[in-house]
Design a protein around this motif. Structure first.
Motif, PDB file in Angstrom:
ATOM      1  N   GLN A 153       0.799  -1.216   0.000  1.00 18.96           N
ATOM      2  CA  GLN A 153       0.000   0.000   0.000  1.00 18.96           C
ATOM      3  C   GLN A 153       0.832   1.266   0.000  1.00 18.96           C
ATOM      4  OE1 GLN A 153      -1.274   0.156   4.492  1.00 18.96           O
ATOM      5  NE2 GLN A 153      -2.233  -1.639   3.571  1.00 18.96           N
ATOM      6  N   HIS A 168       0.280   5.704   1.178  1.00 19.10           N
ATOM      7  CA  HIS A 168      -0.592   6.745   1.731  1.00 19.10           C
ATOM      8  C   HIS A 168      -0.346   8.068   1.019  1.00 19.10           C
ATOM      9  CE1 HIS A 168      -1.380   3.944   4.927  1.00 19.10           C
ATOM     10  NE2 HIS A 168      -0.114   3.900   5.252  1.00 19.10           N
ATOM     11  N   LYS A 219      -1.076  10.626   5.551  1.00 24.14           N
ATOM     12  CA  LYS A 219      -0.532   9.778   6.609  1.00 24.14           C
ATOM     13  C   LYS A 219       0.970   9.574   6.457  1.00 24.14           C
ATOM     14  CE  LYS A 219      -1.447   5.163   8.329  1.00 24.14           C
ATOM     15  NZ  LYS A 219      -2.561   4.205   8.448  1.00 24.14           N
ATOM     16  N   GLU A 252       3.896   7.585   8.742  1.00 24.93           N
ATOM     17  CA  GLU A 252       3.955   6.621   9.838  1.00 24.93           C
ATOM     18  C   GLU A 252       5.380   6.117   9.984  1.00 24.93           C
ATOM     19  OE1 GLU A 252       1.105   3.877   8.211  1.00 24.93           O
ATOM     20  OE2 GLU A 252       2.636   2.519   7.484  1.00 24.93           O
ATOM     21  N   HIS A 275       4.782   0.412   0.684  1.00 20.80           N
ATOM     22  CA  HIS A 275       5.214  -0.316   1.879  1.00 20.80           C
ATOM     23  C   HIS A 275       4.278  -1.464   2.227  1.00 20.80           C
ATOM     24  CE1 HIS A 275       2.367   2.674   3.413  1.00 20.80           C
ATOM     25  NE2 HIS A 275       2.148   1.883   4.451  1.00 20.80           N
TER      26      HIS A 275
HETATM   27 ZN    ZN Z   1       0.782   2.236   6.080  1.00 27.13          ZN
END
Ligand code: ZN
Length: 320
Positions: A95, A97, A113, A115, A172
Motif C-alpha cells: 500500500q 498513503h 498519513k 507513519e 510499503h
Molecule cells: Zn501504512
C-alpha cells in the motif's frame, strides 16, 4: 499536578493477524487472528478509554475535546497521533498513503498519513517492503500494467530493533512473522496497490491503482533520520525520528533515571521488561500518556519504552 493517563487498547481482527498480542503481551484478544492493538488512539474506529484513576472510562477523543489542558493546549480538531502494535502472521497488502495536500483534495479534506515502524520482534528470515524499483512514473505505470510485481517491489531483510520512517508516497508492506510498534498520524487513508492476488471471502480486496500511481514517489527515496543518543542516569534515550508530525524516541532503562519536565504531553509504550514511573508499576504492554505540565519524572527498572510527542509542525497547527 495531572495524573498519568493509562489507556485500555482496542483490538482488531485481521485476516493476516495471529495470537502474539496475547502470547507476547498478555492482552485479552478477541480471536485467533488478531492483527492490531490500537494502544493510544482517539480515532472513531477505535477510541481508547482511560483504565484507572479519576478519568477512568473516559475516551481519549473526549479528553482531547473537553480537557485540552492535559495536552498543553495543543491545537487541532483531532488527537494528532495513533500508536499501534501490529502482529503480522501473514503478509499485509502492499500500500501507499497520500500526503495532506492530496488527501485534502481527493478524500473530503482528510489528513494524509506519515507513519513509522519500530521492529519489536521478527522471524530470523523476516523481510519488509519499502519502496520500488521504477525509475519514473511512466515506468511505474508500465510495470503495474504488466503486473511485474516482483521486479517492481523492493523487499528488504529486517532485524529486531530496526526502525523505518514511511513518508507519504512510499510503497510499503509488513510481511509475515513481524511484530511492529507503529507511530502514525491519526488518519486512515490507505491506497492498496497489490494484494498478492489473494481472495477474501472468495473475492479479491479492492485495489486503488490510479490513486496509488498518483501519489507514489518516483523514483523511491529512503528517509533516514539521524539517530541521536543521550545518556540520562541509568537510561539511554535515542531519537529515532523527528518530523513535522511526531518525534519518536527509544528509551532503554537499566536502573534509575530522572527526566526533566516536558513542554508537550508525551506518549509511552512499554515494549519490553518492567519497572515503574514515579513509583507506579509498569510492565510490557502498558501504554500511557504523561499530560503536559506533569513535571519531571523518574523511570526505574529494566525496560524498553517507545515514547512519542507531536512534531513541531503539528503542535503549532501548521500544515507541513
Ligand atoms: Zn501504512
Amino acid at each position: 499536578m495531572h495524573e498519568i493517563i493509562f489507556l485500555e487498547p482496542v483490538f482488531k481482527e485481521m485476516i493476516w493477524g495471529g495470537t502474539r498480542l496475547r502470547d507476547d503481551f498478555g492482552y485479552e484478544i478477541p480471536g485467533e487472528h488478531t492483527g492490531e492493538c490500537w494502544a493510544v488512539s482517539a480515532h472513531p474506529n477505535g477510541d481508547c478509554t482511560v483504565k484507572s484513576g479519576s478519568l477512568r472510562g473516559r475516551t481519549l477523543s473526549g479528553l482531547w475535546r473537553e480537557h485540552r489542558e492535559l495536552f498543553g493546549g495543543a491545537e487541532g480538531e483531532v488527537f494528532p497521533l495513533l500508536i499501534k502494535i501490529i502482529d503480522a502472521k501473514a503478509d499485509l497488502s502492499i500500500q501507499v498513503h497520500p500526503d495532506d495536500a492530496y488527501a485534502k483534495a481527493h478524500e473530503n479534506g482528510s489528513l494524509g498519513k506519515t507513519e513509522c515502524w519500530y521492529i519489536l520482534d521478527c522471524d530470523p528470515d523476516a523481510k519488509i517492503v519499502i519502496g520500488h524499483h521504477a525509475g519514473s512514473r511512466e515506468e511505474l505505470r508500465q510495470m503495474i500494467d504488466e503486473k511485474q510485481w516482483s521486479g517492481l517491489i523492493r523487499v528488504l531483510p529486517i532485524e529486531k530493533g530496526d526502525f523505518f520512517q514511511i513518508e507519504p508516497g512510499t510503497v510499503h508492506a509488513i510481511k509475515g512473522g513481524t511484530l511492529i510498534l507503529e507511530t502514525q498520524q491519526n488518519s486512515d487513508i490507505t491506497y492498496r496497490l497489490y494484494d498478492y492476488d489473494r481472495l477474501s471471502n472468495g473475492k479479491p480486496r479492492e485495489l486503488h491503482i490510479e490513486k496509488s500511481i498518483d501519489v507514489i514517489r518516483c523514483p523511491h527515496r529512503d528517509t533516514a533520520g539521524e539517530r541521536v543518543l543521550r545518556k540520562i542516569g541509568g537510561a539511554e534515550a535515542e531519537v529515532l525520528i523527528a518530523c513535522p508530525y511526531y518525534e519518536v524516541e527509544k528509551l532503554s532503562v537499566n536502573g534509575e533515571a530522572d527526566f526533566e519536565p516536558e513542554e508537550s504531553f508525551r506518549i509511552f509504550s512499554v515494549a519490553e521488561g518492567k519497572g515503574s514511573i514515579d513509583g507506579v508499576e509498569l510492565r510490557k504492554g502498558d501504554h500511557f500518556i504523561l499530560p503536559a505540565g506533569y513535571g519531571g519524572y523518574r523511570l526505574q527498572g529494566a525496560m524498553l519504552l517507545i515514547a512519542s510527542r507531536p512534531g513541531s509542525g503539528q503542535e503549532k497547527g501548521r500544515n507541513c
